[in-house]
Design a protein around this motif. Structure first.
Motif, short mmCIF file in Angstrom:
data_model
loop_
_atom_site.label_atom_id
_atom_site.label_comp_id
_atom_site.label_asym_id
_atom_site.label_seq_id
_atom_site.Cartn_x
_atom_site.Cartn_y
_atom_site.Cartn_z
N VAL A 42 -0.30 16.82 4.94
CA VAL A 42 -1.62 16.16 4.96
C VAL A 42 -1.69 15.13 3.83
O VAL A 42 -2.06 13.97 4.04
N PHE A 43 -1.31 15.54 2.61
CA PHE A 43 -1.37 14.62 1.47
C PHE A 43 -0.44 13.43 1.68
O PHE A 43 -0.81 12.27 1.48
N THR A 44 0.79 13.72 2.10
CA THR A 44 1.80 12.67 2.24
C THR A 44 1.39 11.63 3.27
O THR A 44 1.49 10.42 3.04
N PHE A 45 0.90 12.11 4.43
CA PHE A 45 0.56 11.15 5.49
C PHE A 45 -0.74 10.40 5.18
O PHE A 45 -0.83 9.19 5.41
N LEU A 46 -1.73 11.09 4.63
CA LEU A 46 -2.96 10.39 4.26
C LEU A 46 -2.70 9.35 3.18
O LEU A 46 -3.32 8.28 3.16
N LEU A 47 -1.77 9.64 2.28
CA LEU A 47 -1.43 8.70 1.21
C LEU A 47 -0.79 7.43 1.76
O LEU A 47 -1.22 6.32 1.44
N SER A 48 0.25 7.59 2.59
CA SER A 48 1.08 6.44 2.98
C SER A 48 0.78 5.87 4.36
O SER A 48 1.31 4.82 4.71
N SER A 49 -0.03 6.54 5.14
CA SER A 49 -0.35 6.02 6.48
C SER A 49 -0.98 4.64 6.40
O SER A 49 -0.88 3.83 7.32
N ARG A 50 -1.63 4.35 5.28
CA ARG A 50 -2.31 3.05 5.10
C ARG A 50 -1.32 1.88 5.06
O ARG A 50 -1.74 0.73 5.13
N LEU A 51 -0.03 2.18 4.97
CA LEU A 51 0.97 1.12 5.11
C LEU A 51 1.10 0.66 6.56
O LEU A 51 1.64 -0.41 6.84
N PHE A 52 0.60 1.51 7.49
CA PHE A 52 0.79 1.24 8.92
C PHE A 52 -0.52 1.05 9.69
O PHE A 52 -0.54 0.36 10.71
N LEU A 53 -1.57 1.67 9.23
CA LEU A 53 -2.87 1.49 9.89
C LEU A 53 -3.99 1.76 8.89
O LEU A 53 -3.79 2.40 7.87
N HIS A 54 -5.15 1.25 9.22
CA HIS A 54 -6.32 1.35 8.36
C HIS A 54 -6.81 2.80 8.30
O HIS A 54 -6.79 3.51 9.32
N PRO A 55 -7.25 3.31 7.15
CA PRO A 55 -7.77 4.68 7.07
C PRO A 55 -8.87 4.94 8.10
O PRO A 55 -8.95 6.05 8.66
N TYR A 56 -9.72 3.96 8.34
CA TYR A 56 -10.79 4.12 9.33
C TYR A 56 -10.21 4.35 10.73
O TYR A 56 -10.67 5.22 11.47
N GLU A 57 -9.16 3.60 11.05
CA GLU A 57 -8.53 3.76 12.36
C GLU A 57 -7.89 5.14 12.48
O GLU A 57 -7.98 5.80 13.53
N ILE A 375 8.78 5.90 11.83
CA ILE A 375 8.41 5.83 10.42
C ILE A 375 9.44 6.62 9.61
O ILE A 375 9.80 7.75 9.98
N ASN A 376 9.91 6.03 8.52
CA ASN A 376 10.87 6.71 7.64
C ASN A 376 10.11 7.70 6.76
O ASN A 376 9.62 7.34 5.68
N PHE A 377 10.00 8.94 7.21
CA PHE A 377 9.17 9.91 6.50
C PHE A 377 9.84 10.42 5.22
O PHE A 377 9.15 10.89 4.31
N GLU A 378 11.15 10.30 5.12
CA GLU A 378 11.82 10.68 3.86
C GLU A 378 11.29 9.82 2.71
O GLU A 378 11.06 10.32 1.60
N LYS A 379 11.09 8.55 2.99
CA LYS A 379 10.52 7.65 1.98
C LYS A 379 9.11 8.09 1.63
O LYS A 379 8.72 8.10 0.45
N LEU A 380 8.32 8.47 2.63
CA LEU A 380 6.94 8.88 2.39
C LEU A 380 6.88 10.15 1.54
O LEU A 380 6.00 10.30 0.69
N TRP A 381 7.85 11.07 1.77
CA TRP A 381 7.91 12.28 0.93
C TRP A 381 8.14 11.90 -0.52
O TRP A 381 7.52 12.47 -1.44
N GLU A 382 9.05 10.94 -0.76
CA GLU A 382 9.38 10.52 -2.13
C GLU A 382 8.18 9.84 -2.81
O GLU A 382 7.90 10.09 -3.98
#
Length: 462
Positions: A42-57, A375-382
């Protein structure tokens, strides 16, 4: 079938998620009656998802999927099923609002939250109450943020005033220096730590990621991305710069050499106390101020100073080998914090510019998307690992007593600009060569012209 398979495929290695399509990652965030995503996910995706789409979306899609997955065509059954999943949806939204509250400065995010509160109210009173309490906590946090930003703006306005006593070294007797306000290095280091922790506490974790999204097309969206999305991070970097210039100003201001030497020795002791506390940001700001060329060139002044301690501190913060000495000291402070027996031992304040640089290069050094579109999730974990460590440091409450007089001085006392520092340095110890003589002459002309320009601007206003 192959498109569908890739569309929702999630790839794992040693039970750790390494890549997935954006759609699959969004779906993985959506709670169901018998599933809730892992908190680290939850933390990882909420943090970095904004690189791909808007938090509102993202929020709109998650809430929509959560509701739609409970639809069966039978209204009564739908109500029962949503009542069962509602507590988990509330839990997800609670994690979101508490960890990334600044996302909700966007009015659309607040509207979506309000809509979900109404939806939850139709099915489950307990979850509705939890939503109400969550929203109240969120509003309180956003209100505190607004007050903090106004306070920082007001302090900056006071600090940028240029009183006459700062313009001339001859008038420096009219101005307090730092040692007239606090002559105890440990107490000053404590007050610096207060400022550091106060300002750290208002930096949102998402601000680190949003520094990479500056040129993102999302910039054109109304609301969220107009709201100075990295303003607290920038304010903290500005504080570091202010402290460096304040140190240099305090050293260059005194007319007498022995007074300048005493101020240098005082700041060396303050820097040592900052190191002992674990306040590496103030430590580095002090070292930076003392290494500015207007200070470094004061050879006669430095000849009166015992520099042994300063050289040790410089060695600790030496940038060679990618700041290896500092990183060793930071690991030691972090281990001390993890096994702390007192509030003071918990303090870890990193050299912040290097932390930003580390996260920046982590982002730049790895592709966000793989060749198959995943999505390269290994990068998002780091990225999450680096930022979550910062969150632990950020939540420490400063254990030292506040001294309002010292704090006020540190954040509002006017400081020299770079040109003013150079000129003050030349007035302290005259130019040693023709280049310095030319520089002094040029600076006098520039500052004199600026002074006349400022005078006429005031006349026009009046």
């Amino acid at each position: 079938f192959s498109f569908y398979n890739n569309y929702f495929l999630m790839c794992y290695h040693d039970n750790s998620l390494v890549s997935a399509s954006l759609e699959a990652l969004i779906q993985h965030l959506v709670p169901t009656v018998d599933y809730y995503p892992d908190r680290s996910y939850v933390f990882t995706f909420l943090l970095s998802s904004r690189l791909f789409l808007h938090p509102y979306e993202l929020m709109t899609r998650v809430c929509h999927l959560c509701v739609e997955q409970q639809r069966s065509g039978d209204a009564l059954l739908d109500k029962i099923r949503f009542r069962e999943v509602a507590p988990k949806l509330v839990q997800l939204l609670t994690e979101w609002t508490e960890t990334f509250p600044y996302d909700f400065r966007d009015e659309r995010m607040m509207r979506c939250l309000k809509d979900m509160t109404h939806h939850v109210a139709r099915g489950d009173e307990y979850s509705w109450r939890a939503m109400q309490q969550m929203t109240q906590r969120l509003i309180k946090r956003l209100s505190a943020l607004g007050q903090y930003e106004e306070a920082v703006a007001a302090l900056n306005a006071v600090a940028t005033e240029r009183p006459a006593s700062l313009k001339s070294k001859q008038a420096s007797g009219q101005r307090n220096d730092v040692m007239s306000v606090c002559d105890d290095p440990f107490v000053l280091a404590q007050q610096l730590t207060h400022i550091e922790l106060d300002r750290l506490s208002f930096i949102g974790p998402e601000e680190f990621i949003q520094t990479f999204a500056m040129k993102d097309p999302l910039e054109n969206h109304k609301g969220f991305f107009r709201k100075r999305k990295t303003s607290n991070l920038e304010a903290y970097v500005n504080w570091f710069n202010r402290l460096s210039y304040m140190v240099a100003t305090e050293i260059c201001m005194p007319v007498k050499k022995k007074h300048r030497a005493r101020i240098i020795e005082f700041f060396i002791d303050v820097a040592q106390e900052c190191f002992n506390i674990g306040n590496f940001n103030s430590l580095m700001a002090i070292i930076t101020g003392m290494n500015m060329s207007p200070v470094a060139r004061l050879r006669k002044t430095w000849s009166k100073v015992n520099t042994d301690k300063f050289e040790i501190l410089e060695h600790q913060m030496d940038p060679s080998s990618n700041f290896s000495n500092y990183r060793t000291a930071l690991r030691g402070a972090t281990q001390r914090s993890e096994t702390a027996h007192s509030s003071q031992e918990k303090i870890v304040i990193p050299f912040f510019s290097l932390l930003i640089k580390d996260i920046y290069f982590l982002n730049e050094g790895c592709a966000s998307r793989l060749t198959n579109g995943h999505i390269n999730f290994e990068k998002l974990w780091e990225l999450a690992k680096q930022v979550s460590e910062f969150l632990v440091w950020r939540q420490v409450i400063c254990p030292f007593d506040r001294d309002r007089r010292i704090l006020q001085y540190l954040v509002t006392t006017p400081v020299f600009s770079e040109d003013e520092l150079h000129l003050a340095s030349y007035e302290s110890e005259g130019p040693e060569n023709n280049m310095e003589k030319d520089s002094r002459r040029s600076l006098r002309w520039v500052l004199h012209t600026a002074s006349i320009s400022g005078y006429f601007q005031v006349i026009q206003i009046l």
